[in-house]
Design a protein around this motif. Structure first.
Motif, PDB file in Angstrom:
ATOM      1  N   PRO A  17       0.794  -1.229   0.000  1.00 40.42           N
ATOM      2  CA  PRO A  17       0.000   0.000   0.000  1.00 40.42           C
ATOM      3  C   PRO A  17       0.825   1.277   0.000  1.00 40.42           C
ATOM      4  O   PRO A  17       0.370   2.299  -0.502  1.00 40.42           O
ATOM      5  CB  PRO A  17      -0.840  -0.109   1.275  1.00 40.42           C
ATOM      6  N   GLN A  18       2.025   1.220   0.556  1.00 43.23           N
ATOM      7  CA  GLN A  18       2.856   2.418   0.583  1.00 43.23           C
ATOM      8  C   GLN A  18       4.333   2.067   0.686  1.00 43.23           C
ATOM      9  O   GLN A  18       4.692   0.984   1.106  1.00 43.23           O
ATOM     10  CB  GLN A  18       2.442   3.352   1.711  1.00 43.23           C
ATOM     11  N   CYS A  19       5.155   3.023   0.274  1.00 43.97           N
ATOM     12  CA  CYS A  19       6.607   2.862   0.332  1.00 43.97           C
ATOM     13  C   CYS A  19       7.079   3.385   1.687  1.00 43.97           C
ATOM     14  O   CYS A  19       7.662   4.449   1.795  1.00 43.97           O
ATOM     15  CB  CYS A  19       7.262   3.623  -0.827  1.00 43.97           C
ATOM     16  N   ASN A  20       6.793   2.597   2.723  1.00 41.32           N
ATOM     17  CA  ASN A  20       7.116   3.007   4.087  1.00 41.32           C
ATOM     18  C   ASN A  20       8.266   2.155   4.637  1.00 41.32           C
ATOM     19  O   ASN A  20       8.893   1.384   3.917  1.00 41.32           O
ATOM     20  CB  ASN A  20       5.871   2.912   4.966  1.00 41.32           C
ATOM     21  N   THR A  21       8.516   2.274   5.918  1.00 46.03           N
ATOM     22  CA  THR A  21       9.613   1.535   6.548  1.00 46.03           C
ATOM     23  C   THR A  21       9.423   0.029   6.413  1.00 46.03           C
ATOM     24  O   THR A  21      10.382  -0.699   6.121  1.00 46.03           O
ATOM     25  CB  THR A  21       9.733   1.933   8.030  1.00 46.03           C
ATOM     26  N   GLU A  22       8.200  -0.478   6.602  1.00 42.94           N
ATOM     27  CA  GLU A  22       7.942  -1.918   6.488  1.00 42.94           C
ATOM     28  C   GLU A  22       8.242  -2.426   5.079  1.00 42.94           C
ATOM     29  O   GLU A  22       8.852  -3.476   4.895  1.00 42.94           O
ATOM     30  CB  GLU A  22       6.494  -2.228   6.861  1.00 42.94           C
ATOM     31  N   PHE A  23       7.828  -1.679   4.063  1.00 41.15           N
ATOM     32  CA  PHE A  23       8.102  -2.045   2.681  1.00 41.15           C
ATOM     33  C   PHE A  23       9.613  -2.119   2.433  1.00 41.15           C
ATOM     34  O   PHE A  23      10.121  -3.090   1.875  1.00 41.15           O
ATOM     35  CB  PHE A  23       7.454  -1.037   1.726  1.00 41.15           C
ATOM     36  N   LYS A  24      10.330  -1.094   2.856  1.00 37.99           N
ATOM     37  CA  LYS A  24      11.776  -1.042   2.616  1.00 37.99           C
ATOM     38  C   LYS A  24      12.494  -2.149   3.372  1.00 37.99           C
ATOM     39  O   LYS A  24      13.405  -2.786   2.826  1.00 37.99           O
ATOM     40  CB  LYS A  24      12.314   0.333   3.009  1.00 37.99           C
ATOM     41  N   GLN A  25      12.103  -2.404   4.612  1.00 38.59           N
ATOM     42  CA  GLN A  25      12.729  -3.474   5.386  1.00 38.59           C
ATOM     43  C   GLN A  25      12.420  -4.830   4.766  1.00 38.59           C
ATOM     44  O   GLN A  25      13.284  -5.697   4.680  1.00 38.59           O
ATOM     45  CB  GLN A  25      12.265  -3.454   6.839  1.00 38.59           C
ATOM     46  N   SER A  26      11.189  -5.020   4.300  1.00 41.37           N
ATOM     47  CA  SER A  26      10.823  -6.293   3.672  1.00 41.37           C
ATOM     48  C   SER A  26      11.612  -6.531   2.392  1.00 41.37           C
ATOM     49  O   SER A  26      12.031  -7.655   2.118  1.00 41.37           O
ATOM     50  CB  SER A  26       9.323  -6.334   3.391  1.00 41.37           C
ATOM     51  N   SER A  27      11.837  -5.480   1.615  1.00 40.68           N
ATOM     52  CA  SER A  27      12.633  -5.618   0.399  1.00 40.68           C
ATOM     53  C   SER A  27      14.042  -6.101   0.734  1.00 40.68           C
ATOM     54  O   SER A  27      14.565  -7.028   0.104  1.00 40.68           O
ATOM     55  CB  SER A  27      12.690  -4.283  -0.348  1.00 40.68           C
ATOM     56  N   TYR A  28      14.638  -5.492   1.745  1.00 38.86           N
ATOM     57  CA  TYR A  28      15.973  -5.900   2.190  1.00 38.86           C
ATOM     58  C   TYR A  28      15.954  -7.347   2.697  1.00 38.86           C
ATOM     59  O   TYR A  28      16.792  -8.173   2.304  1.00 38.86           O
ATOM     60  CB  TYR A  28      16.469  -4.956   3.282  1.00 38.86           C
ATOM     61  N   CYS A  29      14.978  -7.656   3.557  1.00 40.20           N
ATOM     62  CA  CYS A  29      14.904  -9.003   4.132  1.00 40.20           C
ATOM     63  C   CYS A  29      14.682 -10.071   3.061  1.00 40.20           C
ATOM     64  O   CYS A  29      15.279 -11.145   3.131  1.00 40.20           O
ATOM     65  CB  CYS A  29      13.806  -9.070   5.184  1.00 40.20           C
ATOM     66  N   TRP A  30      13.831  -9.776   2.068  1.00 41.55           N
ATOM     67  CA  TRP A  30      13.626 -10.743   0.998  1.00 41.55           C
ATOM     68  C   TRP A  30      14.940 -11.038   0.275  1.00 41.55           C
ATOM     69  O   TRP A  30      15.215 -12.203  -0.061  1.00 41.55           O
ATOM     70  CB  TRP A  30      12.573 -10.274  -0.004  1.00 41.55           C
ATOM     71  N   ALA A  31      15.750 -10.022   0.026  1.00 44.52           N
ATOM     72  CA  ALA A  31      17.037 -10.263  -0.647  1.00 44.52           C
ATOM     73  C   ALA A  31      17.895 -11.229   0.163  1.00 44.52           C
ATOM     74  O   ALA A  31      18.471 -12.180  -0.393  1.00 44.52           O
ATOM     75  CB  ALA A  31      17.769  -8.939  -0.882  1.00 44.52           C
ATOM     76  N   ILE A  32      17.962 -11.023   1.472  1.00 45.99           N
ATOM     77  CA  ILE A  32      18.750 -11.905   2.347  1.00 45.99           C
ATOM     78  C   ILE A  32      18.142 -13.308   2.367  1.00 45.99           C
ATOM     79  O   ILE A  32      18.846 -14.316   2.227  1.00 45.99           O
ATOM     80  CB  ILE A  32      18.813 -11.326   3.772  1.00 45.99           C
ATOM     81  N   LEU A  33      16.825 -13.381   2.540  1.00 44.20           N
ATOM     82  CA  LEU A  33      16.153 -14.679   2.613  1.00 44.20           C
ATOM     83  C   LEU A  33      16.262 -15.456   1.300  1.00 44.20           C
ATOM     84  O   LEU A  33      16.450 -16.680   1.312  1.00 44.20           O
ATOM     85  CB  LEU A  33      14.683 -14.483   2.983  1.00 44.20           C
ATOM     86  N   LEU A  34      16.146 -14.767   0.177  1.00 46.65           N
ATOM     87  CA  LEU A  34      16.250 -15.451  -1.112  1.00 46.65           C
ATOM     88  C   LEU A  34      17.662 -15.967  -1.355  1.00 46.65           C
ATOM     89  O   LEU A  34      17.838 -17.022  -1.987  1.00 46.65           O
ATOM     90  CB  LEU A  34      15.787 -14.537  -2.239  1.00 46.65           C
ATOM     91  N   ASN A  35      18.653 -15.287  -0.829  1.00 50.98           N
ATOM     92  CA  ASN A  35      20.015 -15.823  -0.875  1.00 50.98           C
ATOM     93  C   ASN A  35      20.081 -17.096  -0.024  1.00 50.98           C
ATOM     94  O   ASN A  35      20.734 -18.068  -0.399  1.00 50.98           O
ATOM     95  CB  ASN A  35      21.030 -14.786  -0.405  1.00 50.98           C
ATOM     96  N   GLY A  36      19.380 -17.083   1.112  1.00 47.46           N
ATOM     97  CA  GLY A  36      19.290 -18.281   1.947  1.00 47.46           C
ATOM     98  C   GLY A  36      18.596 -19.424   1.218  1.00 47.46           C
ATOM     99  O   GLY A  36      19.002 -20.581   1.326  1.00 47.46           O
ATOM    100  N   LEU A  37      17.543 -19.107   0.455  1.00 42.27           N
ATOM    101  CA  LEU A  37      16.865 -20.111  -0.366  1.00 42.27           C
ATOM    102  C   LEU A  37      17.842 -20.722  -1.363  1.00 42.27           C
ATOM    103  O   LEU A  37      17.922 -21.946  -1.508  1.00 42.27           O
ATOM    104  CB  LEU A  37      15.680 -19.476  -1.107  1.00 42.27           C
ATOM    105  N   LYS A  38      18.581 -19.879  -2.039  1.00 42.42           N
ATOM    106  CA  LYS A  38      19.569 -20.344  -3.031  1.00 42.42           C
ATOM    107  C   LYS A  38      20.587 -21.284  -2.376  1.00 42.42           C
ATOM    108  O   LYS A  38      20.856 -22.382  -2.877  1.00 42.42           O
ATOM    109  CB  LYS A  38      20.267 -19.135  -3.661  1.00 42.42           C
ATOM    110  N   ASN A  39      21.133 -20.873  -1.234  1.00 41.06           N
ATOM    111  CA  ASN A  39      22.119 -21.697  -0.536  1.00 41.06           C
ATOM    112  C   ASN A  39      21.507 -22.986   0.003  1.00 41.06           C
ATOM    113  O   ASN A  39      22.162 -24.031   0.044  1.00 41.06           O
ATOM    114  CB  ASN A  39      22.791 -20.904   0.583  1.00 41.06           C
ATOM    115  N   TYR A  40      20.241 -22.918   0.408  1.00 46.28           N
ATOM    116  CA  TYR A  40      19.557 -24.120   0.891  1.00 46.28           C
ATOM    117  C   TYR A  40      19.397 -25.132  -0.246  1.00 46.28           C
ATOM    118  O   TYR A  40      19.718 -26.308  -0.094  1.00 46.28           O
ATOM    119  CB  TYR A  40      18.192 -23.754   1.495  1.00 46.28           C
ATOM    120  N   VAL A  41      18.899 -24.680  -1.383  1.00 50.48           N
ATOM    121  CA  VAL A  41      18.646 -25.606  -2.503  1.00 50.48           C
ATOM    122  C   VAL A  41      19.957 -26.116  -3.090  1.00 50.48           C
ATOM    123  O   VAL A  41      20.104 -27.308  -3.369  1.00 50.48           O
ATOM    124  CB  VAL A  41      17.775 -24.936  -3.586  1.00 50.48           C
ATOM    125  N   GLU A  42      20.925 -25.224  -3.289  1.00 51.86           N
ATOM    126  CA  GLU A  42      22.174 -25.633  -3.937  1.00 51.86           C
ATOM    127  C   GLU A  42      23.112 -26.407  -3.023  1.00 51.86           C
ATOM    128  O   GLU A  42      23.783 -27.344  -3.463  1.00 51.86           O
ATOM    129  CB  GLU A  42      22.921 -24.398  -4.458  1.00 51.86           C
TER     130      GLU A  42
END
Length: 149
Positions: free
Chosen positions: A113-138
């Protein structure tokens, strides 16, 4: 960060490659026994359109969503239904395409709904978590829940 074209909110996008099969990646993003190794503390759900998923991070963050798209080894999306005010209108998911040597993963988390602190933090966290996904699968690496972003 990008405003979605349909004027329905802001969106997060991450594209990357995982060196595995599309089935292995699909299973890692859709089956609770794999999700628990890279994202929530506990989860439940069955990957089929309309099914309810639970993503439990803590007693305070015990969220729910419904599968909005499920095409085995190709795409998997969840529409959040019970979460905090910022996440509730959102949909997140994965588009997968097999290619030489791996799978092209296109992740999106739309309708913020908005480009607020939660949105920005989630974007950062997704990048970290998706790297974790990559390392988990590989590599089979499981980061303890308390060390995940």
């Amino acid at each position: 960060m990008e405003k979605t074209g349909s004027n329905t909110g802001f969106a997060i996008y991450h594209n990357f490659v995982i060196h595995a099969t599309a089935k292995e990646v699909f299973d890692a993003v859709s089956l609770p026994e794999h999700l628990n190794n890279w994202w929530p503390l506990q989860s439940s759900g069955i990957p089929a359109v309309g099914n309810r998923y639970n993503f439990n991070f803590t007693d305070t963050y015990n969220w729910f969503g419904h599968v909005s798209t499920c095409e085995p080894s190709t795409s998997f999306f969840i529409k959040m239904t019970e979460s905090d005010a910022d996440w509730s209108p959102t949909t997140f998911g994965f588009e997968l395409e097999e290619m030489d040597g791996g799978v092209s993963v296109k992740f999106s988390h739309t309708n913020w709904p908005q480009c607020n602190t939660e949105f920005k933090q989630s974007s950062y966290c997704w990048a970290i978590l998706l790297n974790g996904l990559k390392n988990y699968v590989e590599k089979g690496i499981v980061i303890p829940f308390e060390d995940r972003e």
